[in-house]
Design an enzyme around this catalytic site. Structure first.
Site, PDB file in Angstrom:
ATOM      1  N   TYR A  55      -8.272   9.061   2.929  1.00 35.21           N
ATOM      2  CA  TYR A  55      -8.345   9.870   1.602  1.00 35.21           C
ATOM      3  C   TYR A  55      -9.401   9.555   0.840  1.00 35.21           C
ATOM      4  O   TYR A  55     -10.131  10.533   0.259  1.00 35.21           O
ATOM      5  CB  TYR A  55      -7.063   9.805   0.834  1.00 35.21           C
ATOM      6  CG  TYR A  55      -5.980  10.821   1.236  1.00 35.21           C
ATOM      7  CD1 TYR A  55      -5.744  11.167   2.230  1.00 35.21           C
ATOM      8  CD2 TYR A  55      -5.281  11.373   0.297  1.00 35.21           C
ATOM      9  CE1 TYR A  55      -4.710  12.296   2.715  1.00 35.21           C
ATOM     10  CE2 TYR A  55      -4.144  12.460   0.463  1.00 35.21           C
ATOM     11  CZ  TYR A  55      -3.965  12.804   1.503  1.00 35.21           C
ATOM     12  OH  TYR A  55      -3.133  13.569   2.014  1.00 35.21           O
ATOM     13  N   ASP A  70      -3.011  12.967   7.264  1.00 32.52           N
ATOM     14  CA  ASP A  70      -1.697  12.790   7.210  1.00 32.52           C
ATOM     15  C   ASP A  70      -1.051  12.547   8.436  1.00 32.52           C
ATOM     16  O   ASP A  70       0.267  11.960   8.645  1.00 32.52           O
ATOM     17  CB  ASP A  70      -1.133  14.263   6.271  1.00 32.52           C
ATOM     18  CG  ASP A  70      -1.597  14.183   4.967  1.00 32.52           C
ATOM     19  OD1 ASP A  70      -2.209  13.064   4.291  1.00 32.52           O
ATOM     20  OD2 ASP A  70      -1.544  15.214   4.391  1.00 32.52           O
ATOM     21  N   GLY A 106      -0.824   3.372  -5.910  1.00 32.43           N
ATOM     22  CA  GLY A 106      -1.717   2.260  -5.870  1.00 32.43           C
ATOM     23  C   GLY A 106      -1.836   1.056  -4.687  1.00 32.43           C
ATOM     24  O   GLY A 106      -1.286   1.713  -3.468  1.00 32.43           O
ATOM     25  N   GLY A 166       2.949   3.859  -1.640  1.00 34.58           N
ATOM     26  CA  GLY A 166       3.320   4.346  -3.004  1.00 34.58           C
ATOM     27  C   GLY A 166       2.052   4.317  -3.711  1.00 34.58           C
ATOM     28  O   GLY A 166       0.982   4.494  -3.515  1.00 34.58           O
ATOM     29  N   TYR A 175       0.691  -1.127  -0.009  1.00 33.37           N
ATOM     30  CA  TYR A 175       0.074  -0.028   0.132  1.00 33.37           C
ATOM     31  C   TYR A 175       0.920   1.231  -0.161  1.00 33.37           C
ATOM     32  O   TYR A 175       0.283   2.285  -0.230  1.00 33.37           O
ATOM     33  CB  TYR A 175      -0.940   0.177   1.313  1.00 33.37           C
ATOM     34  CG  TYR A 175      -2.070  -0.965   0.999  1.00 33.37           C
ATOM     35  CD1 TYR A 175      -3.354  -0.463   0.424  1.00 33.37           C
ATOM     36  CD2 TYR A 175      -1.997  -2.254   1.243  1.00 33.37           C
ATOM     37  CE1 TYR A 175      -4.317  -1.206   0.079  1.00 33.37           C
ATOM     38  CE2 TYR A 175      -3.210  -2.912   1.070  1.00 33.37           C
ATOM     39  CZ  TYR A 175      -4.358  -2.660   0.633  1.00 33.37           C
ATOM     40  OH  TYR A 175      -5.500  -3.392   0.324  1.00 33.37           O
ATOM     41  N   HIS A 205      -4.368   5.058   5.520  1.00 34.94           N
ATOM     42  CA  HIS A 205      -4.109   6.422   4.968  1.00 34.94           C
ATOM     43  C   HIS A 205      -4.870   6.652   3.641  1.00 34.94           C
ATOM     44  O   HIS A 205      -5.688   7.427   3.357  1.00 34.94           O
ATOM     45  CB  HIS A 205      -2.499   7.108   4.681  1.00 34.94           C
ATOM     46  CG  HIS A 205      -2.338   8.267   4.396  1.00 34.94           C
ATOM     47  ND1 HIS A 205      -2.372   8.590   3.079  1.00 34.94           N
ATOM     48  CD2 HIS A 205      -2.424   9.399   4.924  1.00 34.94           C
ATOM     49  CE1 HIS A 205      -2.027  10.043   2.971  1.00 34.94           C
ATOM     50  NE2 HIS A 205      -2.330  10.521   4.050  1.00 34.94           N
ATOM     51  N   ASP A 206      -4.678   5.478   2.849  1.00 36.62           N
ATOM     52  CA  ASP A 206      -5.531   5.368   1.614  1.00 36.62           C
ATOM     53  C   ASP A 206      -6.814   5.602   1.880  1.00 36.62           C
ATOM     54  O   ASP A 206      -7.867   6.167   1.160  1.00 36.62           O
ATOM     55  CB  ASP A 206      -5.282   3.956   0.833  1.00 36.62           C
ATOM     56  CG  ASP A 206      -3.947   4.054   0.137  1.00 36.62           C
ATOM     57  OD1 ASP A 206      -3.174   5.125   0.010  1.00 36.62           O
ATOM     58  OD2 ASP A 206      -3.679   3.040  -0.499  1.00 36.62           O
ATOM     59  N   TYR A 262      -3.058  22.443   3.733  1.00 26.64           N
ATOM     60  CA  TYR A 262      -3.727  22.899   5.132  1.00 26.64           C
ATOM     61  C   TYR A 262      -2.574  23.554   5.890  1.00 26.64           C
ATOM     62  O   TYR A 262      -1.464  23.584   5.476  1.00 26.64           O
ATOM     63  CB  TYR A 262      -4.120  21.627   5.871  1.00 26.64           C
ATOM     64  CG  TYR A 262      -3.255  20.380   5.651  1.00 26.64           C
ATOM     65  CD1 TYR A 262      -2.009  20.223   6.703  1.00 26.64           C
ATOM     66  CD2 TYR A 262      -3.484  19.527   4.753  1.00 26.64           C
ATOM     67  CE1 TYR A 262      -1.188  19.355   6.256  1.00 26.64           C
ATOM     68  CE2 TYR A 262      -2.681  18.358   4.631  1.00 26.64           C
ATOM     69  CZ  TYR A 262      -1.338  18.232   5.432  1.00 26.64           C
ATOM     70  OH  TYR A 262      -0.537  17.295   5.256  1.00 26.64           O
TER      71      TYR A 262
END
Length: 146
Positions: free
Chosen positions: A74, A121, A54, A52, A50, A70-71, A95
């Site tokens: 988002y 983040d 894709g 990088g 995960y 994190h993916d 931000y």
């Protein structure tokens, strides 16, 4: 699309889709705050399934789970009403935050979307700082292991 911004997203992805690299650069800077002396582009891009560009399969370890989370964060940002103006792309939202020693604080003056993405983040950077780094998962053959 894997979220972890680092190399490909900071350069190729940002240029190809007109994405503001400032927001992506902020994530890189947050990681450097949480892990002083780190090189996010070199350390975390193409790590596991995960981290990088894709992402698929089962995360190979705790650090890879940080990237998957994190993916997903988002992805959730894309569904927020406050983030709709971003053309469904949380990578474009910059931000405000501060770094003191290794402590990251998202600014209370961020709007709802900025605050959400900042916390995505921030949480990822903190997660990276706590997760063991397994060199054998760098440049993992994702077709074979993911």
């Amino acid at each position: 699309m894997k979220f972890l911004v680092l190399a490909v997203l900071l350069t190729v992805g940002a240029a190809q889709e007109g994405i503001s690299s400032r927001a992506l650069w902020q994530f890189r800077s947050m990681i450097k705050c949480a892990i002083p002396g780190s090189h996010p582009l070199m350390d975390f891009n193409n790590y596991g399934c995960y981290c990088g560009l894709g992402g698929s399969g089962t995360p190979v370890d705790e650090l890879d789970r940080c990237c998957e989370t994190h993916d997903n964060c988002y992805r959730d940002a894309k569904n927020l009403d406050s983030c709709k103006f971003l053309v469904d792309n949380p990578y474009t939202e910059s931000y405000s935050y501060s770094c003191s020693n290794t402590e990251i604080t998202c600014n209370s003056k961020n709007n709802a979307c900025e605050a959400f993405i900042c916390n995505c983040d921030r949480n990822a950077a903190i997660c990276f700082s706590k997760a063991p780094y397994n060199k054998e998962h760098k440049n993992l053959d994702t077709k074979k292991y993911c």
